[in-house]
Design a protein around this motif. Sequence first.
Motif, PDB file in Angstrom:
ATOM      1  N   UNK A 198       0.673  -1.238   0.144  1.00  0.00           N
ATOM      2  CA  UNK A 198       0.228   0.043  -0.055  1.00  0.00           C
ATOM      3  C   UNK A 198       0.918   1.393  -0.090  1.00  0.00           C
ATOM      4  N   UNK A 199       2.041   1.303   0.987  1.00  0.00           N
ATOM      5  CA  UNK A 199       2.855   2.503   0.812  1.00  0.00           C
ATOM      6  C   UNK A 199       3.201   2.264   0.263  1.00  0.00           C
ATOM      7  N   UNK A 200       4.241   1.277  -1.031  1.00  0.00           N
ATOM      8  CA  UNK A 200       5.440   1.910  -2.088  1.00  0.00           C
ATOM      9  C   UNK A 200       3.782   1.956  -3.080  1.00  0.00           C
ATOM     10  N   UNK A 201       2.751   1.203  -2.872  1.00  0.00           N
ATOM     11  CA  UNK A 201       2.029   2.228  -4.410  1.00  0.00           C
ATOM     12  C   UNK A 201       1.669   3.407  -4.240  1.00  0.00           C
ATOM     13  N   UNK A 202       1.836   4.241  -2.497  1.00  0.00           N
ATOM     14  CA  UNK A 202       1.149   5.752  -3.074  1.00  0.00           C
ATOM     15  C   UNK A 202       2.493   6.352  -2.486  1.00  0.00           C
ATOM     16  N   UNK A 203       3.711   6.284  -1.916  1.00  0.00           N
ATOM     17  CA  UNK A 203       4.213   6.408  -2.312  1.00  0.00           C
ATOM     18  C   UNK A 203       5.107   7.371  -4.176  1.00  0.00           C
ATOM     19  N   UNK A 204       4.985   6.065  -5.043  1.00  0.00           N
ATOM     20  CA  UNK A 204       5.322   5.449  -6.208  1.00  0.00           C
ATOM     21  C   UNK A 204       3.872   6.964  -7.138  1.00  0.00           C
ATOM     22  N   UNK A 205       2.497   7.290  -6.544  1.00  0.00           N
ATOM     23  CA  UNK A 205       1.746   7.734  -6.754  1.00  0.00           C
ATOM     24  C   UNK A 205       2.351   8.746  -6.899  1.00  0.00           C
ATOM     25  N   UNK A 206       2.314   8.910  -5.349  1.00  0.00           N
ATOM     26  CA  UNK A 206       3.162  10.828  -5.167  1.00  0.00           C
ATOM     27  C   UNK A 206       3.947  11.647  -6.056  1.00  0.00           C
ATOM     28  N   UNK A 207       4.890  10.562  -6.259  1.00  0.00           N
ATOM     29  CA  UNK A 207       6.112  10.986  -7.001  1.00  0.00           C
ATOM     30  C   UNK A 207       5.921  10.341  -8.663  1.00  0.00           C
ATOM     31  N   UNK A 208       4.970  10.470  -9.077  1.00  0.00           N
ATOM     32  CA  UNK A 208       4.731  10.230 -11.167  1.00  0.00           C
ATOM     33  C   UNK A 208       3.691  11.333 -10.317  1.00  0.00           C
ATOM     34  N   UNK A 209       3.066  11.332  -9.549  1.00  0.00           N
ATOM     35  CA  UNK A 209       1.922  12.733 -10.562  1.00  0.00           C
ATOM     36  C   UNK A 209       2.913  14.218 -10.003  1.00  0.00           C
ATOM     37  N   UNK A 210       4.643  14.270  -8.878  1.00  0.00           N
ATOM     38  CA  UNK A 210       4.327  15.296  -8.644  1.00  0.00           C
ATOM     39  C   UNK A 210       5.441  15.408 -10.548  1.00  0.00           C
ATOM     40  N   UNK A 211       5.760  15.007 -10.841  1.00  0.00           N
ATOM     41  CA  UNK A 211       6.949  14.799 -12.202  1.00  0.00           C
ATOM     42  C   UNK A 211       6.320  15.258 -13.337  1.00  0.00           C
ATOM     43  N   UNK A 212       4.690  14.231 -13.556  1.00  0.00           N
ATOM     44  CA  UNK A 212       3.943  15.499 -14.741  1.00  0.00           C
ATOM     45  C   UNK A 212       3.272  16.182 -13.705  1.00  0.00           C
ATOM     46  N   UNK A 213       3.482  16.881 -13.233  1.00  0.00           N
ATOM     47  CA  UNK A 213       3.497  18.117 -12.471  1.00  0.00           C
ATOM     48  C   UNK A 213       4.624  18.995 -13.257  1.00  0.00           C
ATOM     49  N   UNK A 214       5.865  18.243 -13.259  1.00  0.00           N
ATOM     50  CA  UNK A 214       7.294  18.885 -14.050  1.00  0.00           C
ATOM     51  C   UNK A 214       7.172  19.573 -15.073  1.00  0.00           C
ATOM     52  N   UNK A 215       6.791  18.558 -15.218  1.00  0.00           N
ATOM     53  CA  UNK A 215       6.333  17.952 -17.081  1.00  0.00           C
ATOM     54  C   UNK A 215       5.424  19.245 -17.758  1.00  0.00           C
ATOM     55  N   UNK A 216       4.420  19.085 -16.508  1.00  0.00           N
ATOM     56  CA  UNK A 216       3.358  20.218 -17.241  1.00  0.00           C
ATOM     57  C   UNK A 216       3.894  21.420 -17.985  1.00  0.00           C
ATOM     58  N   UNK A 217       4.748  21.649 -16.458  1.00  0.00           N
ATOM     59  CA  UNK A 217       5.611  23.280 -16.151  1.00  0.00           C
ATOM     60  C   UNK A 217       6.266  23.654 -17.199  1.00  0.00           C
ATOM     61  N   UNK A 218       6.885  22.500 -16.974  1.00  0.00           N
ATOM     62  CA  UNK A 218       8.547  22.636 -18.395  1.00  0.00           C
ATOM     63  C   UNK A 218       8.505  23.465 -19.697  1.00  0.00           C
ATOM     64  N   UNK A 219       6.668  22.356 -20.048  1.00  0.00           N
ATOM     65  CA  UNK A 219       6.771  21.868 -21.866  1.00  0.00           C
ATOM     66  C   UNK A 219       4.817  22.738 -22.136  1.00  0.00           C
ATOM     67  N   UNK A 220       4.242  23.340 -20.812  1.00  0.00           N
ATOM     68  CA  UNK A 220       3.535  24.599 -21.345  1.00  0.00           C
ATOM     69  C   UNK A 220       3.866  25.326 -20.898  1.00  0.00           C
ATOM     70  N   UNK A 221       4.274  25.731 -19.405  1.00  0.00           N
ATOM     71  CA  UNK A 221       4.233  27.399 -19.261  1.00  0.00           C
ATOM     72  C   UNK A 221       5.740  27.872 -18.926  1.00  0.00           C
ATOM     73  N   UNK A 222       6.751  27.113 -19.056  1.00  0.00           N
ATOM     74  CA  UNK A 222       7.747  27.614 -19.364  1.00  0.00           C
ATOM     75  C   UNK A 222       8.068  27.807 -21.021  1.00  0.00           C
ATOM     76  N   UNK A 223       7.517  27.518 -21.683  1.00  0.00           N
ATOM     77  CA  UNK A 223       7.888  27.916 -23.473  1.00  0.00           C
ATOM     78  C   UNK A 223       7.595  29.076 -23.229  1.00  0.00           C
TER      79      UNK A 223
END
Lengths: 241, 126
Positions: A198-223
């Motif tokens: 349970x904990x590992x999956x939750x941790x990776x879920x948070x990590x993945x969402x954070x990663x996609x947030x960074x991706x969104x900022x770098x690909x959408x906002x930063x340009x």
Amino acid sequence: MNTGKTADRRVNETEIEKLYAFTGQHYVAYYDVQTELVDHLANAIEAQWAINPAISFDEALKIEFRKFGVFGFTTILEERQAALTGKYNRRILAEFRRFFRLPKIILVIATVYVVFQLLNRSDYPDYSILGLFVITFFIEGIAAFLWLNKNKKQQKITGKKWLLESIMKNIYFSFPLLFLSNGFNIIYQIMNKIEMGFRTILLFSILLVLLYLFLYIRMKILPKIFQEEMNEIVKKHQIIK
Amino acid sequence: MHKKIMYIGVGKNQEMKNSQLYKGSLNTIIMRLLEENGRMYGYEITQKVKEITKGDLNVTEGALYPALHKLEAEGFLDVEMEKVDNRLRKYYRLTASGEQETVNRLAELETFIKNMQVLVKPKFQI
């Protein structure tokens, strides 16, 4: 400003071109950085002519360049790169923080919940997580190359190299390269060693969402930010687009 | 008579050891000059410092530009370009936050000077 000049000898256009070439030969490829150095050198050479009109342009330039120390323009360029990289990293972090305020934070939590539920219900959560990391890497890579392509077109329009472009290139390519070099391998090793609870999956879920947030900022906002600033820099340097 | 010159920045001079005292104040010196003069360009700043200190203080290029660029990246300085003669000149001026920061840094520097004076001044006792 009164520099105590008595003679009127000024650095002419051909000599200005020579100064641009000189900064280029000394590892400053960016027009915006070159421009500031060229004006500095030209001022200093003219000040020398005011004291000693007989001194040649090349000799005066040699004397002035020595004042920049053993590393020449390199220190100035590196410090400017560091200052600008810091500025844009702070900008990315500021955008990132916006997602952790109301109302956006609700969306972030909801996304983590959905990702968690999907992974938790999956028969192979470890492979799903790995798959999501691989997808991120591909999107990052594609976006980086698209940006590079766009940037090449812009360079053709202005005919110059700009420091900001180089900073952005580093920002876009650092993540895919990190992934390609060892990042993916590290994640794979971690997945092999840990148990999918349970904990590992939750941790990776948070990590993945954070990663996609960074991706969104770098690909959408930063340009957008980049384009606005780039237009401003080019306009200030009076290069017609 | 040999005149002792203080350097801020990189150089091979013997007097370089003195620069450590000034290095931390370079940003404040720049900001103070900009506060006083409105807008200035790099070379002008080096000459102005020399002029004010009657040649005692020499701000080197290797120290000045990184300091200016850092202040610009931090949002304390704004930049404008102007064509002068046959070349482009980059002028720096303080932003609103830069003006506020100048006030803070000058106050900090003043307190520092006061404390240093108290620390190094010989104490007179009756």
